[in-house]
Structure formats: structure tokens, C-alpha cells
Design an enzyme around this catalytic site. Structure first.
Site, PDB file in Angstrom:
ATOM      1  N   GLU A 288     -18.760  53.419  10.052  1.00  0.00           N
ATOM      2  CA  GLU A 288     -18.549  53.591  11.699  1.00  0.00           C
ATOM      3  C   GLU A 288     -18.624  52.291  12.053  1.00  0.00           C
ATOM      4  OE1 GLU A 288     -22.000  55.807  12.907  1.00  0.00           O
ATOM      5  OE2 GLU A 288     -21.605  57.637  12.082  1.00  0.00           O
ATOM      6  N   PRO A 289     -17.702  51.263  11.808  1.00  0.00           N
ATOM      7  CA  PRO A 289     -17.529  50.253  12.383  1.00  0.00           C
ATOM      8  C   PRO A 289     -17.115  50.053  13.790  1.00  0.00           C
ATOM      9  CG  PRO A 289     -15.655  50.154  11.078  1.00  0.00           C
ATOM     10  CD  PRO A 289     -16.643  51.592  10.822  1.00  0.00           C
ATOM     11  N   TYR A 332     -28.600  40.981  26.275  1.00  0.00           N
ATOM     12  CA  TYR A 332     -28.895  40.467  25.079  1.00  0.00           C
ATOM     13  C   TYR A 332     -28.995  38.960  24.790  1.00  0.00           C
ATOM     14  CZ  TYR A 332     -26.572  45.185  24.293  1.00  0.00           C
ATOM     15  OH  TYR A 332     -26.196  46.141  24.084  1.00  0.00           O
ATOM     16  N   CYS A 358     -25.201  39.214  42.717  1.00  0.00           N
ATOM     17  CA  CYS A 358     -26.308  38.993  43.384  1.00  0.00           C
ATOM     18  C   CYS A 358     -27.593  39.177  42.743  1.00  0.00           C
ATOM     19  CB  CYS A 358     -26.301  39.989  44.542  1.00  0.00           C
ATOM     20  SG  CYS A 358     -27.735  39.232  45.881  1.00  0.00           S
TER      21      CYS A 358
HETATM   22  C1  LIG Z   1     -24.381  55.417  15.449  1.00  0.00           C
HETATM   23  C2  LIG Z   1     -23.787  54.069  15.530  1.00  0.00           C
HETATM   24  N1  LIG Z   1     -22.693  54.068  14.765  1.00  0.00           N
HETATM   25  C3  LIG Z   1     -22.098  52.947  14.862  1.00  0.00           C
HETATM   26  C4  LIG Z   1     -22.238  52.039  15.824  1.00  0.00           C
HETATM   27  C5  LIG Z   1     -21.227  50.832  15.878  1.00  0.00           C
HETATM   28  O1  LIG Z   1     -21.920  49.686  15.564  1.00  0.00           O
HETATM   29  P1  LIG Z   1     -21.130  48.393  15.459  1.00  0.00           P
HETATM   30  O2  LIG Z   1     -20.335  48.125  16.451  1.00  0.00           O
HETATM   31  O3  LIG Z   1     -22.480  47.078  15.298  1.00  0.00           O
HETATM   32  O4  LIG Z   1     -20.344  48.363  13.989  1.00  0.00           O
HETATM   33  C6  LIG Z   1     -23.244  52.251  16.593  1.00  0.00           C
HETATM   34  C7  LIG Z   1     -23.692  51.005  17.722  1.00  0.00           C
HETATM   35  O5  LIG Z   1     -24.894  50.628  17.923  1.00  0.00           O
HETATM   36  C8  LIG Z   1     -24.016  53.191  16.624  1.00  0.00           C
HETATM   37  O6  LIG Z   1     -25.066  53.594  17.393  1.00  0.00           O
END
Ligand SMILES: Cc1ncc(COP(=O)(O)O)c(C=O)c1O
Length: 428
Positions: A288-289, A332, A358
């Protein structure tokens, strides 16, 4: 091929993509940024389609030897044109809300290409996901499994889920984007997973087909990702042996990028860290990038509004973009390079680069050196393609910025700037 001949060939066959200088001017895929800003105004997000494609493909190719699917994390950037572009490249989608599921559908993803993650899914969101028959709901608790079972059995549906595991592993990233520790709100504690899976085996409408984890974001030390993948694969084997029909391991996202130019792991390094941990298990993997694909593929263009002294040493450079367009520095303490769109050989000025809002914390970059910035000068906040526009807000009644995608030499508006009428249309 001789080495010098090879580099000569590469020079003329590999197109240069992304944001780089042609002479003094910053360009996107060869298209100068100054005219884009003049045409669309600032603050303005600009994305490189070629960079998105290259970074997506780098991950896909790094994992090519193992069954995998890439579910782009829409939360990083879900502007429709970007989502469509990724779908066209072969990506599937990771949605984090009912809204992101609907955006995925509008972008052309099919329900079977969508996984749904989220720590607080409402009954309406669960009902929506169940009715669609998405690939997997990544569940967060035994309570959520019960709610899914109740909704699904009332509809006569059968739902495939993955258990999101909290492995209690420190991702060694910023505390606000660490998600895999016991003290983080995400997932099911590792030691409770087996009991929950055993109970779920008796349910008529829910089937566990995967295990999921996501231990954090902007991870540049790969060891925690390897440890989490190994723990997940081992647990999945044990559950399979007990009779839970696991098919996939969802390893989440998290791979970091370089915001300051320091070296970071490549997609290839990432694959080399994850694949040995899961290969023997034989389970297909889901990735899940988000940030890895999108961060370097986008910038935020902004103009100087004012320059004023802070003390004898330092000035404030006030931009027309701030925390409403890019909240990461404030949220962050994130670092983004700030580059002049047209470089000039001018005296250096030590400055804090701040936004117009502001709030004292409305800062884009502390302790920077700019070259004699003047009101009207155009600057680019680099690597802003992920968690930039998606986190924009209307605080101080500011309007959401426009977005442009540079694709094959053309700069196309993909989201127009919000108007005050758009904003007030919601009010009764
Ligand atoms: C469940 C899940 N999958 C994937 C991501 C994507 O992460 P990143 O953008 O670091 O690849 C996130 C982001 O926090 C997430 O919460």
C-alpha cells in the site's frame, strides 16, 4: 557495451523526468514552471505524470518475481486525475474512508481492486463496502468483526476481511506517523489475533482471507519493516495450519523518501528487505505505498508576499502558501526544500520561511538561506506531492489551491482553485 558508450546511450535514451533545472529555471518534465504559475496563480500544486509512472513501476518491477498487487494508498493524494493515472498504470487502491472508496470507484477502480483500512469505520461505511463486495476490509478489532457479521448476514452477503495486526514494532519514524506500537491506536494486539481468528471461523458471513499491518510512514530504516513482515508471515502460517483460509499478506505502506537529499532505500532495497521474510510462506502480498510514489512527484508553487527583519541576523520571508496548503512542516516538523523557480546570483539572506496564516506555527521552513527574495518572487516547496493537497484546509477562509498535472509536455489543470462561492454554497 563499453562503459562510456553505455552512459552516452543512456544519456540520450533515458528521458529526464520530474523537477530539475534547465539553466536557471526549474522545470517539470521539461516544462518551465514560471509560466504555469503565471497562468494558474499561486499557491499551486504541480505534479509530474512521468515521475508518478516511474515510481509506480519501480515498485512493481522490484517485486516482479513474487505474486504481489500494489494498492496505491489514496490518502497520500486522491485527486481524481492522479487516481486515474495510477489505475491506468495497473495499480489497485487502498481506501481509508467511504469518501476514498467513492473516489476510487469514480477513478475507475473496480470493487475487487479496493481494500478498505481505517481505525473508525462507521456502520454506513461498512455497509457501503459490504454492498460493493470489495476485495478486503482490513479490520481493526473483534468488535468490528461483529459489526461486519451483523451487517453482512442481514444482507445475505459474504465478506472477505483481513485482520490488521499491531505487531508492537517501532518503525523508528516521527511519533505522529508511527502506527505499529502497542500505544498506537491501530490494529489488533498481536497476542490476541489467534483467539479472534478462531472465533471468526464460526461466523457465517465473514471470512478471514488475509493479515494486514502498517507500522508507520516515512520509514527509512528497513529493519522494522522486515521484522513486521516476518512476524506477519509466521502468524499467517500458524493460522492457515489451524484452518483459517489465509490467501494474502498485506504489508501496508511506509517506505520513506528523501526530503533533504540524504540517501534512502530504493524500491529494490525495499523488495530485498520484504521478500525474504515472506517468500517461504507462499502467500501473495499486497503493498500500500503512498508517499513513495507521490511525494517527489509534486511541488507547491508559492510567491513571496513580504520580507521583513526578525532580528539583526535573520528575516521572515512571508509566502502566499502556508499551513492551509501544506501542513506537514507544522504537523510533523517536516523538512521540505524550498527552491527559487528562477535561480539568481544574489546575496544570501538568512530567513524563516512562513505562511500568511494567523498562527505562529504556520512555518514552511526554519533557518533557510534564500537569495535576496523579493515580493512576487516564485518559489517551489519540493516533494509536496504526498500528504500535501489532501490535507489542505479552509482555515482563515482560504480557498483550496488549484492543481496541475504535467503530462507529455502539456500542463493540464486537474483541479480548479476553489472559489468563495464554492465554500459558501455549503452554508445555510
Ligand atoms: C493503512 C495504511 N496503508 C498505507 C499507508 C500509506 O503509507 P505511506 O504513504 O507511508 O506509504 C498509510 C499511511 O499512513 C496507512 O495508514
Amino acid at each position: 557495451m563499453r562503459r562510456d558508450l553505455l552512459s552516452y546511450t543512456l544519456l540520450f535514451t533515458t528521458p529526464v523526468t520530474g523537477f530539475y533545472r534547465q539553466g536557471a529555471s526549474l522545470v517539470c518534465d521539461g516544462v518551465p514552471l514560471a509560466p504555469i504559475a503565471a497562468g494558474h496563480g499561486t499557491p499551486l500544486y504541480v505534479y509530474s505524470a512521468a515521475t508518478i509512472a516511474a515510481r509506480y513501476r519501480a515498485i512493481d518491477e522490484a517485486f516482479a518475481a513474487y505474486p504481489h498487487s500494489i494498492h496505491y494508498a489514496l490518502k497520500a493524494n486522491s485527486t481524481l486525475a492522479i487516481a486515474r493515472l495510477l489505475r491506468g498504470l495497473g495499480s489497485s487502491a487502498d481506501a481509508n474512508s467511504g469518501g476514498e472508496i467513492d473516489v476510487a470507484l469514480r477513478a475507475g477502480f473496480t470493487p475487487s481492486q479496493i481494500v478498505f483500512t481505517g481505525v473508525g469505520k462507521t456502520p454506513a461505511e461498512l455497509t457501503h463496502a459490504i454492498a460493493l463486495g470489495i476485495k478486503a476490509i482490513n479490520v481493526e478489532s473483534s468488535g468490528e468483526i461483529q459489526r461486519i457479521e451483523a451487517i453482512a448476514s442481514a444482507r445475505g452477503a459474504r465478506v472477505t476481511i483481513a485482520l490488521r495486526i499491531n505487531p508492537d514494532i517501532d518503525a523508528r519514524t516521527h511519533a505522529h506517523i508511527s502506527t505499529g506500537l502497542k500505544t498506537n491506536k491501530f490494529g489488533i494486539p498481536f497476542e490476541r489475533v489467534k483467539a479472534i481468528a478462531r472465533d471468526a471461523r464460526h461466523l457465517a458471513s465473514v471470512q478471514i482471507v488475509g493479515l494486514h499491518n502498517h507500522i508507520g510512514s516515512q520509514i527509512t530504516d528497513l529493519r522494522p519493516l522486515t521484522d513486521a513482515a516476518r512476524a506477519l508471515a509466521q502468524l499467517a502460517r500458524e493460522l492457515r495450519d489451524e484452518g483459517t483460509p489465509i490467501e494474502h499478506l498485506d504489508l501496508g505502506g511506509g517506505l520513506g523518501v528523501s526530503y533533504d537529499g540524504s540517501p534512502v532505500p530504493s524500491a529494490q532495497d525495499y523488495a530485498s528487505a520484504l521478500l525474504p521474510a515472506v517468500r517461504d510462506s507462499g502467500f501473495a502480498i499486497v503493498l500500500e505505498p503512498g508517499r513513495q510514489i507521490m511525494a517527489p512527484a509534486g511541488i507547491l508553487l508559492t510567491r513571496v508576499v513580504d520580507v521583513k527583519p526578525q532580528d539583526e541576523r535573520k528575516s521572515f520571508v512571508v509566502m502566499d502558501a502556508g499551513m492551509t496548503e501544506l501542513i506537514r512542516p507544522m504537523l510533523y516538523n517536516a523538512f521540505h526544500r524550498i527552491e527559487p523557480v528562477v535561480e539568481r546570483d544574489q546575496p544570501a539572506l538568512a530567513a524563516d520561511v512562513v505562511g500568511p496564516l494567523c498562527e505562529s506555527s504556520d512555518t514552511l521552513g526554519k533557518d533557510r538561506t534564500l537569495r535576496n527574495p523579493q515580493p512576487g518572487d516564485l518559489y517551489a516547496i519540493m516533494d509536496a506531492g504526498a500528504y500535501g493537497s489532501v490535507m489542505a484546509s479552509n482555515y482563515n477562509r482560504r480557498l483550496l489551491p488549484a492543481e496541475v498535472l504535467v503530462d507529455e509536455g502539456a500542463a493540464r489543470l486537474i483541479r480548479r482553485r476553489q472559489t468563495l462561492d464554492d465554500l459558501l454554497a455549503l452554508e445555510v
